[in-house]
Structures are given as C-alpha cells and as structure tokens.
Motif scaffolding. Sequence first.
Motif, mmCIF file in Angstrom:
data_model
loop_
_atom_site.group_PDB
_atom_site.id
_atom_site.type_symbol
_atom_site.label_atom_id
_atom_site.label_comp_id
_atom_site.label_asym_id
_atom_site.label_seq_id
_atom_site.Cartn_x
_atom_site.Cartn_y
_atom_site.Cartn_z
ATOM 1 N N ASP A 139 14.671 7.772 -7.496
ATOM 2 C CA ASP A 139 14.824 9.215 -7.253
ATOM 3 C C ASP A 139 13.672 9.828 -6.479
ATOM 4 O O ASP A 139 13.409 11.027 -6.566
ATOM 5 C CB ASP A 139 15.027 9.978 -8.570
ATOM 6 N N ARG A 140 12.944 9.003 -5.708
ATOM 7 C CA ARG A 140 11.859 9.491 -4.860
ATOM 8 C C ARG A 140 12.176 9.151 -3.417
ATOM 9 O O ARG A 140 12.739 8.100 -3.114
ATOM 10 C CB ARG A 140 10.528 8.839 -5.239
ATOM 11 N N LYS A 141 11.781 10.027 -2.519
ATOM 12 C CA LYS A 141 11.955 9.776 -1.083
ATOM 13 C C LYS A 141 10.867 8.828 -0.614
ATOM 14 O O LYS A 141 9.694 9.030 -0.919
ATOM 15 C CB LYS A 141 11.894 11.089 -0.312
ATOM 16 N N VAL A 142 11.279 7.782 0.116
ATOM 17 C CA VAL A 142 10.352 6.741 0.537
ATOM 18 C C VAL A 142 10.607 6.417 2.005
ATOM 19 O O VAL A 142 11.745 6.398 2.454
ATOM 20 C CB VAL A 142 10.559 5.454 -0.302
ATOM 21 N N VAL A 195 7.282 15.739 -1.817
ATOM 22 C CA VAL A 195 6.482 14.533 -1.580
ATOM 23 C C VAL A 195 7.372 13.433 -1.007
ATOM 24 O O VAL A 195 8.497 13.247 -1.450
ATOM 25 C CB VAL A 195 5.840 14.035 -2.896
ATOM 26 N N VAL A 196 6.854 12.740 -0.009
ATOM 27 C CA VAL A 196 7.489 11.540 0.526
ATOM 28 C C VAL A 196 6.483 10.408 0.338
ATOM 29 O O VAL A 196 5.316 10.537 0.713
ATOM 30 C CB VAL A 196 7.844 11.687 2.024
ATOM 31 N N LEU A 208 0.883 -1.164 0.000
ATOM 32 C CA LEU A 208 0.000 0.000 0.000
ATOM 33 C C LEU A 208 0.917 1.209 0.000
ATOM 34 O O LEU A 208 1.785 1.334 0.871
ATOM 35 C CB LEU A 208 -0.890 0.000 1.241
ATOM 36 N N GLU A 209 0.770 2.072 -1.005
ATOM 37 C CA GLU A 209 1.630 3.245 -1.140
ATOM 38 C C GLU A 209 0.794 4.509 -1.097
ATOM 39 O O GLU A 209 -0.269 4.571 -1.711
ATOM 40 C CB GLU A 209 2.411 3.203 -2.458
ATOM 41 N N ALA A 210 1.311 5.506 -0.371
ATOM 42 C CA ALA A 210 0.613 6.788 -0.257
ATOM 43 C C ALA A 210 1.615 7.917 -0.406
ATOM 44 O O ALA A 210 2.701 7.872 0.183
ATOM 45 C CB ALA A 210 -0.088 6.887 1.094
ATOM 46 N N ASP A 211 1.280 8.922 -1.203
ATOM 47 C CA ASP A 211 2.140 10.091 -1.374
ATOM 48 C C ASP A 211 1.730 11.160 -0.373
ATOM 49 O O ASP A 211 0.597 11.655 -0.403
ATOM 50 C CB ASP A 211 2.035 10.648 -2.793
ATOM 51 N N LEU A 212 2.661 11.518 0.511
ATOM 52 C CA LEU A 212 2.437 12.535 1.536
ATOM 53 C C LEU A 212 3.075 13.834 1.073
ATOM 54 O O LEU A 212 4.283 13.885 0.821
ATOM 55 C CB LEU A 212 3.050 12.087 2.867
#
Length: 126
Positions: free
Chosen positions: A111-114, A80-81, A70-74
């Motif tokens: 290249d995205r913060k997770v 965005v994280v 389950l992924e959510a963009d905060l």
Amino acid sequence: MTTDEGRVSLRRILQRFTASEAEIDAQELRRESAECGGIPAQQCSRGQLVSVAGRLRTVVYTPRTNLPTLEADLYDGSDVVTLVWLGRRHIAGIEPGRHLTARGRVAVRDDRKVIYNPYYELDSPK
C-alpha cells in the motif's frame, strides 16, 4: 488593491501565523515541486510514468541475501514515494534532507507508492 485581494492576502498572512511548522514546510515543498515540473505524489497511481520532486526523509540500506537494496522516502508535501535502487549499498548524494527530482514508473508495494531504479537529479543544496 481591491477588497477581495486584501482579504485574500490577509487570509494568507493569518494562515502563516496559525499554521504549524510542518504545514508551512509541506506548502513550501509543494510549491518547489511544482516549480521543478513534478506532479504531486498524492496524484500518482500504479503504472503511471511520473516525475516527482521533493526532499528525502529517510535513506535505508536493506541487506538481503539475494539482492541488497537502497530505499529512500521522497516527500513532496502531499505524499511519500519510496525510491528503491536494487543491488545498491550506497549512492553518493542520496542522504536524508537532500532535494531531488526522480522519474520512473510507479508501483504499489504494501500500500505504498514505489519507484524502482528511478532516474534522478540531485538539486543543489539549500
């Protein structure tokens, strides 16, 4: 009120009138995030233990053969994280538009913060 204070307040008023709705929303989210004690997502770096606060933009269930996620963009107004819960199909309260504070260690994927399996607190609906 001094003339410098008057200029600053006039400048803020003019910025409010000329700013787009997205810019005003981002300013408000940054202010709320700071009030919750979160650090700006833009300042987060790989390996850092952080607390970020903001609004969920998207929530996506990704069925994978080995491990569903389950992924959510905060979004906190600065960046965005992506929050990733491994092995979860649904979490009550995790839905687009919901405000929350998440804590965990930042990783970088594509290249995205997770943040994987973050601790989180749902904020009361506004």
